[in-house]
Scaffold this motif. Structure first.
Motif, PDB file in Angstrom:
ATOM      1  N   GLN B   6       0.829  -1.201   0.000  1.00 57.15           N
ATOM      2  CA  GLN B   6       0.000   0.000   0.000  1.00 57.15           C
ATOM      3  C   GLN B   6       0.873   1.265   0.000  1.00 57.15           C
ATOM      4  O   GLN B   6       0.618   2.209  -0.738  1.00 57.15           O
ATOM      5  N   ASN B  10       0.827   3.849  -3.054  1.00 58.33           N
ATOM      6  CA  ASN B  10       0.462   5.251  -2.845  1.00 58.33           C
ATOM      7  C   ASN B  10       1.555   6.175  -3.353  1.00 58.33           C
ATOM      8  O   ASN B  10       1.283   7.190  -3.991  1.00 58.33           O
ATOM      9  N   GLU B  14       1.822   9.094  -6.907  1.00 58.03           N
ATOM     10  CA  GLU B  14       2.209  10.504  -6.920  1.00 58.03           C
ATOM     11  C   GLU B  14       2.984  10.879  -8.185  1.00 58.03           C
ATOM     12  O   GLU B  14       3.033  12.032  -8.569  1.00 58.03           O
ATOM     13  N   SER B 270       5.247  11.083   0.020  1.00 57.73           N
ATOM     14  CA  SER B 270       4.181  10.114   0.194  1.00 57.73           C
ATOM     15  C   SER B 270       4.717   8.845   0.839  1.00 57.73           C
ATOM     16  O   SER B 270       4.121   8.308   1.776  1.00 57.73           O
ATOM     17  N   SER B 273       5.645   9.671   4.493  1.00 61.58           N
ATOM     18  CA  SER B 273       4.464   9.841   5.336  1.00 61.58           C
ATOM     19  C   SER B 273       3.785   8.515   5.573  1.00 61.58           C
ATOM     20  O   SER B 273       3.381   8.199   6.687  1.00 61.58           O
ATOM     21  N   GLY B 274       3.651   7.751   4.467  1.00 64.10           N
ATOM     22  CA  GLY B 274       2.983   6.462   4.595  1.00 64.10           C
ATOM     23  C   GLY B 274       3.723   5.577   5.566  1.00 64.10           C
ATOM     24  O   GLY B 274       3.133   4.953   6.452  1.00 64.10           O
TER      25      GLY B 274
END
Lengths: 440, 327, 304
Positions: B6, B10, B14, B270, B273-274
């Motif tokens: 995931q 994600n 981007e 991304s 952060s993920g």
């Protein structure tokens, strides 16, 4: 029933960074949770989705009054709303806490006033997320404050604000004068002072005077450290002024969010910040804090002026600001002078932050950044790199912002100051006190 | 445990997201200003806001078609550039910085104030302007794609239009920067007096550069709002700083730099952060809350800006040879 | 052309430039540049206060004077880089008052700077090409279509390469200008100025900071300009050089023109000696003192 619109805005709390944490939601954080958030989710978070609400019902003789203005203020947050056809209003606020709710009597029909109690009440949330605030209206003539008294009040507020801006602006200006750096991280030095008072005076509950003294000493130490660790090595590497400015932007971001990381996004109060306004000067209500703040500013500014004009180091500072290589050739230790300027500038910024925390009132992680542009405007208005100019510029900015609220809506008061900045640059680019040669 | 697939999926999305395209375009505009001409525009957020509001207001308040709304946004940014440039382009570089940052804030405050709420929607902003753009979509209804890139027809339409604009403008930038016009522009960056002494109207060239890069920012602002709503809080000074971070990451005086820089910036953010957010969830970082994990990104962006400027001022795509001479 | 010219030990001097007495502000047979009542004050100090001066066409004129005499300021005023408080001045009969610097340059009056302004991060060749006038590709809209400007670009490049060869910089054409030595930058700046075929070349201290090995070649290039029909006006401290190549000398002190004449007679002028010694007495800056004393010594040496 048509819901009343709540128009949230921060003032001055929303100066440069609006709604603290929401920034992350808007620009970045969406993608963290799910990719869809980045695309669509920010909408929901950006609008008035607050958890806590004040509501009320404005009626006179059992008739709902439409278009009555209610405003909520507290913790650096400010919002207002008008009642709808049913006389109802609703205002969302970001956090649970104490707020002042005011009814603008000017928007009531003629002959109607707030009968019992004040037009401004202090309200706090109980166990629920909704708090009803009602005003009791009756017949009567309201005693409107006359224009002169209003003007006087704004002038005093403006002076107070201008003086605290000046403390920060002089440091920025001295640093610019001696090193050529436009230091965007100056805002974080302002915030630092207030945060330290919060840590020592509130979290550790030490006496406030001690906390303030410690905060100023630590601010000075911060200035020393920043110069020693970052700026002096960069000067030695011969990094250009524009890269240096961009480094300071990066530093500002990093420090600002480090504050938020440790202190959170909430606004907290320093002891005495919400003291009642019990002193009266010619119809203007002031608190002891307001008076003390102005006295401290004036005394410190005089001391700085004495330092710059009379002492050896002060004279050396002005010599370096004037012409660093000439000063160096005549035996002045330029690096030492710059170090002193950083220490002094940071201490002044820290003090400015403490006073700003009382003026707003409230301490938050981005409070310095909210006035950064005003500090820049003050320095530019007065003439880049001149300490006295920074003082004059600050007073002009402070007075202009406060006085302009007599005519401008309060959420546009900074616009006026910034427009004036651009106009001054148009007609007198060297600033009010600057010398022409400095524009280059 | 941590769902790595995931996180990677994600992050991969981007690469082609419209937000990445918008930031790339805004950074390309800044490359023209800062990288090629040496103009310190700190108000790119203002140009983006003009694109967003120019488009949305044209559609919502005046029912203009898409092409006209785009032209209104461009027109507004040209006027904005003229207002900024006329007083400041004759002065030292840092005056432009102060004026642009102030002007962008003025715009944001004017878009936020309750006074013009009927047109700007004040703090809530605007939405509901996407219909006419979606109506131009030739892609039939449905979900298409492969791997992590599964989108419906509107999302694909958005990505295709956004990246087409980026590619076309990158091509245009490449063309003009290798022309004699680009030579004058780069000369101004090095020393405007020297260029003036050679008979070039430096003021006019700086103005052209400011307008051109500003229009890029405006188009970026339009791409930026097509997948979301127009919200005034998006157009803060921080937005300009993020665009600068992307520009410096890629290389200030390059064409590919801003584009690849934007992709790297968003993919890394991304991914980071993920990862942090799920690591906190999984209890790997007990001292950190989810909210704090979000703030860590900004701290890192700030530190990254500093490190790039100090240690790799030419960025990823910048010419290594230049480094020896960069002051 | 002149790329293979051997160092000229005795350049041919142009004479008979003036009408009447060789005194400050004297009229010239064929002036190219005339300034009248040009003044400029900085914070109450009159940096430039020139009543009248004419620069002769087709000759090499030196502008000399002690430090702080206002030579560079006067240069800036003439070329539109600074605005005078009063006065009018014209170039080839066209007024230059309120003409911006870039238009002055387009009229054929090209200057160089005391601190060389090589465009560091442009290649040497690009520096040269920038000097060419009337390039259609410098228009933003035409820039997008290379076929419009490609032919002109090739001509400009050929001319640039030719000039670079003459200035012995052709081997460096793809290098960044920032990689050149101080003297090479001076050469590049001069070569760049020639790209626009100027009628008047104004050089601000062309010899400052130049390695002695390059001095002779710079001198030859300046003499070359004259032989190609250009007029040269230059500011210089080096008195040997002034005597060597200048046809006419204008002396400034404290913002005024104090003497004019051919290099031999002007140096016997008491006003000139006075200007240097006077500045010597008044100034308190060590660096200037030695420099002025040096200049005086040179003057006296030269005359013996």
């Amino acid at each position: 029933m048509k819901p009343t619109r709540t128009l949230a805005h921060r003032s001055p709390g929303r100066w440069l960074v609006l709604l603290g944490i929401l920034v992350s939601a808007l620009t970045l954080s969406g993608i963290a949770a799910s990719p869809a958030m980045a695309e669509d989710g920010s909408t929901a978070q950006a609008s008035e989705e607050f958890e806590y609400f004040f509501t009320g019902n404005v009626q006179f003789d059992r008739e709902p009054l439409e278009g009555v203005k209610i405003s909520v203020e507290g913790g650096g947050f400010e919002a207002d709303a008008e009642t709808d056809v049913d006389g109802k209003w609703r205002i969302g606020v970001p956090e649970k806490g104490e707020y002042k709710v005011s009814l603008d009597e000017d928007t009531l029909p003629k002959g109607v006033v707030v009968a019992k109690g004040d037009a401004t009440v202090t309200a706090e949330f109980g166990l629920t997320k909704l708090k009803a605030v009602n005003f009791f209206l009756g017949e009567g003539e309201r005693t409107t404050t006359n224009f002169g008294a209003q003007l006087l009040e704004r002038v005093i507020n403006g002076l107070n604000f201008g003086l605290l801006l000046a403390l920060a602006a002089i440091g920025l200006s001295l640093i610019f004068g001696t090193t050529g750096l436009s230091n965007f991280a100056h805002a974080e030095m302002v915030t630092f002072g207030a945060l330290m008072v919060l840590s020592f005076g509130v979290d550790l509950a030490w006496p406030i005077w001690l906390a303030i003294a410690i905060a100023i000493v630590l601010s000075a130490a911060l200035g020393w450290t920043l110069d020693a660790v970052i700026w002096k090595p960069l000067r030695k590497r011969g990094v250009g002024l524009i890269p240096l400015m961009i480094v300071s932007i990066g530093l500002s971001l990093a420090i600002r969010y480090t504050y938020q990381f440790f202190y959170g996004g909430a606004t907290r109060q320093l002891p005495g910040a919400t003291a009642p306004k019990e002193l009266s000067f010619g119809g203007v209500q002031l608190s002891w804090i307001d008076v003390g703040s102005m006295i401290v500013s004036v005394v410190v500014l005089l001391a700085v002026a004495y330092f710059l004009v009379k002492t050896r180091i002060g004279k050396a500072t002005r010599a370096v600001a004037d012409n660093a290589s000439l000063a160096s050739a005549s035996g002045i230790d330029v690096d030492r002078v710059i170090r002193i300027v950083w220490v002094l500038g940071a201490a002044l910024a820290g003090l400015s932050g403490i006073l700003w925390a009382y003026f707003r009132p409230g301490v938050s992680w981005d409070m310095g950044f909210q006035i950064l542009l005003l500090i820049f405007a003050a320095v530019t208005l007065g003439g880049l790199g001149t300490a006295f100019g920074a003082l004059v510029g600050s007073l002009i900015v402070g007075l202009f912002i406060e006085i302009s609220t007599l005519w401008l809506p309060s959420d546009l008061k900074y616009v006026g100051a910034l427009v004036v900045l651009i106009l001054v640059l148009l007609f007198r680019p060297q600033g009010i006190l600057g010398r022409r040669e400095r524009i280059g | 445990m941590i769902d790595w697939i995931q996180i990677f999926s994600n992050a991969a999305q981007e690469l082609i997201s419209p937000t990445t395209a918008a930031y790339a375009l805004a950074a390309l505009g800044l490359a023209i200003h800062f990288g090629y001409t040496g103009l310190l525009n700190f108000g790119q957020a203002g140009f983006m806001a003009l694109g967003a509001y120019g488009y949305a207001i044209s559609v919502l308040s005046f029912n203009l078609p898409v092409w006209a709304a785009v032209l209104v946004g461009i027109g507004a940014s040209v006027v904005f550039a003229l207002i900024l440039g006329i007083p400041t382009l004759r002065l030292r570089a840092d005056y432009l910085a102060i004026v642009t940052i102030a002007a962008a804030e003025i715009l944001r405050l004017v878009f936020t104030t309750n006074t013009f709420e009927a047109i700007t929607g004040s703090a809530q902003g605007l939405n509901g302007y996407k219909g006419s753009f979606a109506a131009l979509n030739p892609i039939p209804k449905g979900t298409y794609g492969f791997g992590p890139f599964q989108y419906n027809e509107y999302d694909w339409w958005l990505r295709i239009v956004g990246w087409t604009v980026v590619v076309l403008l990158a091509l245009l930038t490449w063309l003009i920067m290798r022309s004699p016009w680009g030579r004058v522009i780069k000369g101004i960056r090095e020393d405007e007096d020297a260029v003036r002494a050679l008979g070039k109207n430096v003021y006019s060239y700086k103005m052209q550069s400011l307008i051109l890069g500003g229009v890029y920012g405006t188009l970026a602002g339009m791409i930026f709002i097509l997948p979301r709503a127009v919200v005034p809080a998006n157009y803060q000074t921080s937005l300009t700083f993020f665009v600068y971070a992307i520009l410096l990451l890629g290389g200030a005086a390059t064409i590919l730099g801003p584009i690849i820089g934007s992709m790297i910036f968003w993919v890394l953010l991304s991914f980071f952060s993920g990862f942090i957010s799920r690591a906190v969830e999984a209890g790997w970082l007990p001292f950190m809350t989810q909210v704090q994990a979000g703030q860590l990104r900004f701290i890192l962006v700030g530190i990254a800006i500093m490190l790039i400027v100090i240690f790799r001022p030419q960025g990823i795509f910048g010419n290594k040879k230049e480094l020896a001479f960069v002051k | 052309m002149s790329s293979d010219v051997t160092p000229t030990s005795k350049p041919v001097k142009t004479t008979g430039l003036h009408i009447g007495e060789a005194e400050p502000g004297c009229r010239k047979v064929d002036p190219i540049l005339i300034a009248d009542g040009v003044t400029r004050t900085f914070g109450g100090l009159k940096a430039v206060d020139v009543d009248h001066v004419e620069i002769p066409r087709g000759a090499i004129t030196a502008l000399i004077g002690p430090n702080g005499a206002g030579k560079t300021t006067f240069f800036n005023l003439l070329t539109g880089f600074d605005k005078p408080d009063t006065g009018k001045w014209e170039f080839e009969g066209r007024s230059l008052a309120h003409v911006p610097a870039y238009r002055v340059a387009r009229m054929g009056l090209i200057r160089t700077f005391q601190l060389t302004k090589a465009l560091g991060l442009l290649s040497v060749l690009d520096n040269m090409k920038l000097g060419a006038k009337g390039q259609s590709g410098e228009n933003l809209f035409r820039a997008v279509f290379p076929f419009i400007w490609r032919k002109q670009e090739e001509e400009i490049e050929a001319k640039a390469v030719e000039l670079l060869t003459r200035f012995k910089l052709d081997a460096k054409q793809t290098d960044y200008a920032a990689s050149l030595s101080g003297g090479q930058r001076k050469l590049l700046e001069m070569a760049r100025a020639l790209m626009s075929d100027p009628t008047l070349v104004m050089l601000d201290e062309p010899m400052a900071g130049v390695n002695p090995a390059l001095t002779q070649s710079l001198l030859d290039h300046i003499l070359d300009l004259k032989s190609q029909g250009m007029t040269v006006l230059f500011v210089e401290h080096d008195m040997h050089m002034v005597r060597h190549i200048a046809d006419w000398v204008v002396v400034m002190a404290e913002g005024r023109i104090v003497a004019e004449g051919d290099p031999h007679t002007v140096m016997e002028n008491p006003a000139v000696i006075d200007a240097y010694l006077g500045a010597h007495h008044d100034t308190d800056l060590g660096a200037t003192e030695t420099e002025n004393v040096e200049a005086i010594k040179e003057l006296i040496d030269d005359e013996q």
